[in-house]
Design an enzyme around this catalytic site. Structure first.
Site, PDB file in Angstrom:
ATOM      1  N   GLY A  12       0.786  -1.228   0.000  1.00  6.90           N
ATOM      2  CA  GLY A  12       0.000   0.000   0.000  1.00  6.90           C
ATOM      3  C   GLY A  12       0.819   1.280   0.000  1.00  6.90           C
ATOM      4  CB  SER A  13       4.326   2.187  -0.818  1.00 10.23           C
ATOM      5  OG  SER A  13       4.475   1.686  -2.128  1.00 10.23           O
ATOM      6  CG  ASN A 101      -4.712  -1.408 -12.379  1.00 11.05           C
ATOM      7  OD1 ASN A 101      -4.402  -1.481 -11.178  1.00 11.05           O
ATOM      8  ND2 ASN A 101      -4.182  -2.204 -13.291  1.00 11.05           N
ATOM      9  CG  HIS A 103       0.251  -3.417 -15.332  1.00  9.63           C
ATOM     10  ND1 HIS A 103      -0.235  -4.526 -14.667  1.00  9.63           N
ATOM     11  CD2 HIS A 103       1.251  -3.864 -16.129  1.00  9.63           C
ATOM     12  CE1 HIS A 103       0.431  -5.598 -15.064  1.00  9.63           C
ATOM     13  NE2 HIS A 103       1.338  -5.223 -15.952  1.00  9.63           N
ATOM     14  CG  ASP A 144      -3.249  -5.672 -16.495  1.00  5.00           C
ATOM     15  OD1 ASP A 144      -3.605  -4.938 -15.564  1.00  5.00           O
ATOM     16  OD2 ASP A 144      -2.606  -6.721 -16.323  1.00  5.00           O
ATOM     17  CD  GLU A 173       4.007   1.635  -9.327  1.00  3.88           C
ATOM     18  OE1 GLU A 173       3.481   0.815 -10.085  1.00  3.88           O
ATOM     19  OE2 GLU A 173       4.269   1.373  -8.128  1.00  3.88           O
TER      20      GLU A 173
END
Ligand code: GAR
Length: 194
Positions: A12-13, A101, A103, A144, A173
């Site tokens: 969960g970072s 999302n 990925h 995806d 990210e």
């Protein structure tokens, strides 16, 4: 003010970064963190961040039970941040073009069922790829495959281990995910698909 729910299955970072990013902004707030894993570290993070959390089973996800919960909380945008399970049609239909999302690869490469976290990075290293990256995309019924919103790349060197690649990807990210969510909300996500 948008109300965001985050689905996460692991550490969960990314979820933590998103909560923190929107804390002092008037645009959006993370109101709920949901996980399918009772021992996921994201639950510790939710507690620390004082965000309500919910653990659910894959049966509850499939049955549509979560739709009622999300609607009750006034959720209008859903972010998958390291979430393992497939999102069922009932959830997609209840939140059209409102589920995204992240990925950890350059889709359409290294996507699909079973392509999650380190499995992706191991495959990238095994195939001697020269680059990898992140993809932020809308969620549809196929793993995806939804429309791509944003991609960013990093180099993969011959000496890189999968752990090195994972570090580079997480860095990308942290740099982009919250900002892309913010831009999307400012633009209104449905406009992005026109
Ligand atoms: C992230 O790298 C995310 O891209 C990936 O899982 C990691 C979760 O890290 N997601 C997938 O692989 C989805 N197929 P985090 O729990 O520390 O945010």
């Amino acid at each position: 003010m948008y109300k965001i729910a985050i689905f996460a299955s692991g550490s969960g970072s990314n979820a933590e970064n998103i909560v923190t990013y929107f804390k002092d902004k008037n645009l959006a707030e993370v109101v709920l963190i949901l996980t399918n894993k009772a021992d996921a570290f994201v639950l510790e993070r939710a507690k620390k961040l004082a965000v309500e959390s919910v653990v659910f089973s894959s049966e509850q996800l499939k049955s549509g039970e979560l739709v009622d919960l999300l609607k009750d909380k006034g959720v209008d945008f859903i972010v998958l941040a390291g979430f393992l399970l497939k999102i069922p049609k009932n959830l997609i239909d209840a939140f059209p073009n409102k589920i995204i999302n992240i990925h950890p690869a350059l889709l359409p490469k290294y996507g699909g069922k079973g392509m999650y976290g380190d499995t992706v990075h191991k495959a990238v290293v095994a195939n001697c790829e020269k680059e990898s990256g992140i993809t932020i995309h809308f969620v549809n019924e196929h793993y995806d495959e939804g429309a791509i919103i944003f991609q960013a790349k990093c180099s993969v060197n011959e000496s890189d281990t999968y752990e090195d690649v994972a570090r580079k990807i997480h860095q990308l990210e942290y740099e982009h995910f919250s900002r892309v969510i913010e831009e999307l909300l400012l633009e209104k996500p449905e406009d992005k698909l026109k």
